[in-house]
Design an enzyme around this catalytic site. Structure first.
Site, mmCIF file in Angstrom:
data_model
loop_
_atom_site.group_PDB
_atom_site.id
_atom_site.type_symbol
_atom_site.label_atom_id
_atom_site.label_comp_id
_atom_site.label_asym_id
_atom_site.label_seq_id
_atom_site.Cartn_x
_atom_site.Cartn_y
_atom_site.Cartn_z
ATOM 1 N N ASP A 71 -2.550 -1.168 -1.326
ATOM 2 C CA ASP A 71 -1.246 -1.730 -1.297
ATOM 3 C C ASP A 71 -0.350 -0.470 -1.402
ATOM 4 O O ASP A 71 1.017 -0.678 -1.323
ATOM 5 C CB ASP A 71 -1.181 -2.757 -2.395
ATOM 6 C CG ASP A 71 -0.073 -3.644 -2.212
ATOM 7 O OD1 ASP A 71 0.113 -4.311 -1.063
ATOM 8 O OD2 ASP A 71 0.838 -3.935 -2.926
ATOM 9 N N VAL A 74 -4.293 -1.426 7.282
ATOM 10 C CA VAL A 74 -4.707 -0.786 5.820
ATOM 11 C C VAL A 74 -4.524 -2.178 4.959
ATOM 12 O O VAL A 74 -5.419 -2.360 3.880
ATOM 13 C CB VAL A 74 -3.758 0.075 5.257
ATOM 14 C CG1 VAL A 74 -4.163 0.376 3.799
ATOM 15 C CG2 VAL A 74 -4.243 1.328 6.082
ATOM 16 N N THR A 75 -3.342 -2.973 5.087
ATOM 17 C CA THR A 75 -3.268 -4.041 4.277
ATOM 18 C C THR A 75 -4.287 -5.172 4.313
ATOM 19 O O THR A 75 -4.899 -5.500 3.407
ATOM 20 C CB THR A 75 -1.971 -4.874 4.849
ATOM 21 O OG1 THR A 75 -0.747 -4.102 4.386
ATOM 22 C CG2 THR A 75 -1.781 -5.997 3.861
ATOM 23 N N GLY A 126 2.272 0.491 1.806
ATOM 24 C CA GLY A 126 3.940 0.684 1.732
ATOM 25 C C GLY A 126 4.242 2.037 2.177
ATOM 26 O O GLY A 126 5.219 1.993 2.646
ATOM 27 N N ASP A 140 -0.550 -2.485 8.725
ATOM 28 C CA ASP A 140 -0.916 -3.743 8.793
ATOM 29 C C ASP A 140 -2.272 -3.618 8.595
ATOM 30 O O ASP A 140 -3.240 -4.604 7.799
ATOM 31 C CB ASP A 140 -0.337 -4.594 10.062
ATOM 32 C CG ASP A 140 0.984 -4.801 9.752
ATOM 33 O OD1 ASP A 140 1.719 -4.612 8.823
ATOM 34 O OD2 ASP A 140 1.450 -5.358 11.010
ATOM 35 N N ASP A 186 -1.630 -10.886 -0.498
ATOM 36 C CA ASP A 186 -1.695 -10.570 -1.868
ATOM 37 C C ASP A 186 -2.151 -11.910 -2.503
ATOM 38 O O ASP A 186 -2.787 -11.922 -3.484
ATOM 39 C CB ASP A 186 -0.224 -10.227 -2.404
ATOM 40 C CG ASP A 186 -0.188 -8.772 -2.221
ATOM 41 O OD1 ASP A 186 -0.953 -8.061 -1.917
ATOM 42 O OD2 ASP A 186 1.050 -8.475 -2.391
#
Length: 244
Positions: free
Chosen positions: A76, A41-42, A80, A39, A101
């Site tokens: 992204d 990193v997102t 993942g 999360d 996104d």
């Protein structure tokens, strides 16, 4: 013919994912060892994309903005992989990733709107076209999400999310480097039209499904899961269902 093109695109995207997964796996594994969450990193990736678009695009530094955005877009892939490897894939991660996104997409096209509306681009016409492309891109994603919430499906179409992002970033980079602004203007006009067509295609698809099954057309009908098309999210992100 159409099914063959869809298969080729999915197959190419899968090969793209496999290649870059091998490239980013050492970075992702290092972050996991350091205790960094998927999360996080997102979130950092989205901040980077937004910063690259909103800082550099309005000033006319398109190629530099694209380079910065591209670096953070790979987050992204990383988040993942991290979620799958650590076994932390969740509905929350899916929601966060998909929502952020949309912010990244809005920043990219919004930055171009600011560029054309400002002194650097100085074109109200192109600002309007880019704004329309932004609105239709968001509507494309919403059409799919809303259809799936009703137990229907509205994937596919002329311009999916990955198509929009790759084309505007690649052409934008070369348009600036080669000093050929017409290239970016052309691709934005094409995306505005293609995204509009995609919204119409998805709307007609939903309408067709409703008409084909009148017994389940009421809002009180329990939804059933509709089929999804693989590869509509950003490359390599299997953390959540795509809403492109």
């Amino acid at each position: 013919m159409v099914s063959g093109l869809v298969y080729d695109r999915v197959a190419m995207l899968n090969r793209f994912r496999q290649f870059w997964t091998k490239v980013i796996s050492p970075i992702a594994n290092l972050l996991l060892k350091l205790g960094v969450s998927a999360d996080a990193v997102t979130l950092v990736g989205t901040i980077g994309v937004c910063a690259g678009a909103l800082i550099f695009f309005p000033r006319g530094h398109i190629w530099l903005g694209v380079v910065v955005i591209t670096c953070f877009v790979f987050s992204d892939l990383i988040d993942g992989y991290m979620a799958r490897t650590s076994g932390t894939s969740s509905k929350w991660g899916s929601y966060l990733d998909s929502t952020l996104d949309r912010l990244g997409d809005g920043a990219i096209f919004g930055g171009l709107v600011m560029y054309y509306a400002g002194s650097a681009g100085h074109s109200r016409w192109m600002a309007a076209v880019t704004l329309w492309a932004l609105v239709m891109g968001a509507t494309t994603s919403y059409a799919r999400a809303k259809a799936e919430s009703l137990g229907l499906h509205a994937s596919g179409g002329l311009a999916e999310r990955s198509d929009r992002l790759v084309s505007v970033l690649v052409i934008g980079f070369f348009s600036d480097v080669l000093n050929l602004p017409i290239l970016l203007e052309i691709v934005l006009c094409v995306l505005a039209v293609a995204s509009t067509i995609t919204v119409v295609q998805r709307t007609l698809s939903v309408r067709k499904q409703v008409l084909s099954d009148p017994a389940n057309a009421g809002l009180g009908t329990p939804p059933t899961a509709g089929p999804t098309t693989p590869g509509e999210g950003q490359p390599g992100d299997n953390q959540r269902p795509a809403t492109s």
